[in-house]
Design a protein around this motif. Structure first.
Motif, short mmCIF file in Angstrom:
data_model
loop_
_atom_site.label_atom_id
_atom_site.label_comp_id
_atom_site.label_asym_id
_atom_site.label_seq_id
_atom_site.Cartn_x
_atom_site.Cartn_y
_atom_site.Cartn_z
N ALA A 50 0.83 -1.20 0.00
CA ALA A 50 0.00 0.00 0.00
C ALA A 50 0.87 1.25 0.00
CB ALA A 50 -0.92 0.00 1.23
N ALA A 51 1.98 1.20 0.75
CA ALA A 51 2.87 2.35 0.79
C ALA A 51 3.44 2.64 -0.59
CB ALA A 51 4.00 2.10 1.78
N ALA A 52 3.71 1.59 -1.35
CA ALA A 52 4.31 1.78 -2.66
C ALA A 52 3.40 2.56 -3.59
CB ALA A 52 4.63 0.42 -3.30
N SER A 53 2.09 2.43 -3.42
CA SER A 53 1.17 3.13 -4.30
C SER A 53 0.79 4.50 -3.79
CB SER A 53 -0.11 2.30 -4.50
OG SER A 53 -0.80 2.18 -3.27
N HIS A 54 1.24 4.84 -2.58
CA HIS A 54 0.86 6.11 -1.97
C HIS A 54 1.36 7.28 -2.81
CE1 HIS A 54 -0.18 9.03 1.00
NE2 HIS A 54 1.07 9.37 1.25
N GLY A 55 0.47 8.15 -3.17
CA GLY A 55 0.85 9.32 -3.93
C GLY A 55 0.77 9.13 -5.43
N GLY A 56 0.61 7.90 -5.89
CA GLY A 56 0.49 7.67 -7.31
C GLY A 56 1.77 7.96 -8.06
N ALA A 57 1.67 8.12 -9.36
CA ALA A 57 2.84 8.38 -10.19
C ALA A 57 2.58 9.58 -11.08
CB ALA A 57 3.18 7.14 -11.03
N GLY A 58 2.00 10.61 -10.51
CA GLY A 58 1.64 11.79 -11.27
C GLY A 58 2.80 12.74 -11.44
N THR A 59 2.47 13.96 -11.87
CA THR A 59 3.49 14.93 -12.21
C THR A 59 4.33 15.33 -11.01
OG1 THR A 59 1.87 16.70 -11.91
CG2 THR A 59 2.17 15.84 -14.13
N ALA A 60 3.81 15.19 -9.79
CA ALA A 60 4.59 15.57 -8.61
C ALA A 60 5.82 14.70 -8.45
CB ALA A 60 3.72 15.47 -7.36
N ARG A 61 5.84 13.55 -9.09
CA ARG A 61 7.02 12.69 -8.99
C ARG A 61 8.20 13.25 -9.77
NH1 ARG A 61 6.62 8.25 -6.28
NH2 ARG A 61 4.61 7.29 -5.88
N ILE A 62 7.99 14.17 -10.70
CA ILE A 62 9.06 14.75 -11.51
C ILE A 62 8.92 16.26 -11.48
CG2 ILE A 62 10.13 14.86 -13.78
CD1 ILE A 62 8.72 12.17 -14.41
N VAL A 63 9.94 16.93 -10.99
CA VAL A 63 10.00 18.39 -10.98
C VAL A 63 11.35 18.77 -11.58
CG1 VAL A 63 9.93 20.48 -9.58
CG2 VAL A 63 8.59 18.48 -8.90
N SER A 64 11.36 19.72 -12.52
CA SER A 64 12.63 20.03 -13.18
C SER A 64 12.97 21.52 -13.12
CB SER A 64 12.62 19.55 -14.63
OG SER A 64 11.70 20.30 -15.40
N ARG A 65 14.26 21.79 -13.14
CA ARG A 65 14.81 23.13 -13.24
C ARG A 65 15.99 23.07 -14.20
NH1 ARG A 65 10.78 23.64 -10.84
NH2 ARG A 65 10.32 24.80 -8.92
#
Length: 331
Positions: A50-65
């Motif tokens: 369950a912890a592995a799926s927490h937060g999903g795999a959306g755009t918040a997983r990648i932030v760039s500068r």
């Protein structure tokens, strides 16, 4: 020579001893006794899966500068609630330190005085599309972090979301050899996950490993057998780019003996310091003198942290952090 550390109170459920226990045993004990095994990691129900799926795999997983020709991507491998109470790990922090830290990073403050954190790696995309990866997260089920961290991490999927194939990675810089930073370096059979990459580690980090440290068998020896282990000493330019741009490994000891950070210099168009565990919680941003209980040399870590923050302020560059709620910040 390392200073003599005072014996600090152990987290709830972990016995204090005069001889300091290993970092992994302390974390495992806190997770097992203080937090009911790994159930605290699950944001929705109470198991590692369950912890592995927490937060999903959306755009918040990648932030760039960007810094000049480089794109620096923060890749979130996992997220969870750290075992124990936050005061257990930062016993010197006072009420005013916590109050300021909460203003700086409210996402780090969970219910019941707990510590919420991300487990983050960084990918630096260079001109031509080649990748330097900084750290590899907590790893798969069965990795050394599994006794206390929310395995499996998501890094392979997040890399694909970022348009990065394993063969694109030609350099991996490991800031240090703690299990939540090298987990995806190899798979559980000991096969290197990034077979085309040299893996850059400070020699001092290897030499400081205890004989029974899981890093030796899990990651160091497999990389050595594959001819992919690249040891360096001190400040070393890892990559050179156009217009005086570069990636440089910078020694930042204290958290571990051979801890290093990566300075991304954009050739006059921005600088980003990927900090590893120079600071692990916003309370150390609010009060750099506050020690983390699991730093191997707290006095050196304190000096390093202050120097990194001072340099960032003096030169106006971003910090890219491994565990804070915001991946990129200006101190």
């Amino acid at each position: 020579m390392h200073p003599v550390h005072p014996v600090r109170p152990a987290p709830s459920g972990v016995p204090a001893t005069d001889a300091p226990p290993s970092r992994r045993s302390v974390l495992r004990g806190a997770a097992t006794v203080g937090m009911g095994a790994l159930t605290a990691w699950a944001g929705t129900g109470g198991t590692p899966a369950a912890a592995a799926s927490h937060g999903g795999a959306g755009t918040a997983r990648i932030v760039s500068r960007c810094a000049g020709p480089y794109e620096v991507m923060a890749l979130r491998d996992a997220h969870g609630t750290f075992p124990g109470k936050r005061q257990d790990w930062f016993p010197d922090a006072g009420d005013s330190d916590w109050a300021r830290a909460q203003r700086l990073d409210p996402a780090a403050f969970g219910p019941d005085d707990t510590w919420e954190l991300d487990f983050r790696c960084y990918a630096v995309r260079r001109p031509g599309g080649r990748i330097t990866l900084v750290d590899t997260g907590i790893g798969p089920v069965g990795s050394p972090a599994a006794s206390w961290a929310p395995v499996p991490g998501h890094l392979p999927r997040v890399l694909r979301l970022a348009g990065i194939e394993r063969d694109d990675v030609d350099t991996v810089v490991l800031t240090h050899l703690h299990e939540d930073h090298y987990g995806w370096t190899v798979d559980t059979t000991g096969t290197p996950f990034f077979p085309n990459a040299r893996h850059v580690v400070q020699r001092a980090e290897i030499e400081a490993l205890a004989a029974d440290d899981s890093a030796t068998a899990y990651v160091v020896e497999p990389l050595r057998r594959a001819g992919l282990l690249h040891l360096i000493d001190g400040r070393v330019r890892v990559q050179s780019g156009p217009g005086h741009s570069s990636l440089t490994a910078v020694p930042t000891p204290g958290h571990t003996a051979g801890h290093q950070s990566v300075l991304v210099e954009g050739g006059g168009r921005g600088r980003i310091m990927i900090t590893g565990d120079v600071l692990v919680h916003a309370v150390q941003l609010a009060a750099p003198s506050v020690a983390y209980r699991l730093e191997s040399d707290q006095a050196t870590a304190r000096r390093t942290r202050q120097n990194v923050l001072d340099e960032a302020r003096d030169h106006g560059h971003l910090l890219a952090t491994a565990h804070l709620g915001r991946p990129f910040l200006r101190p």
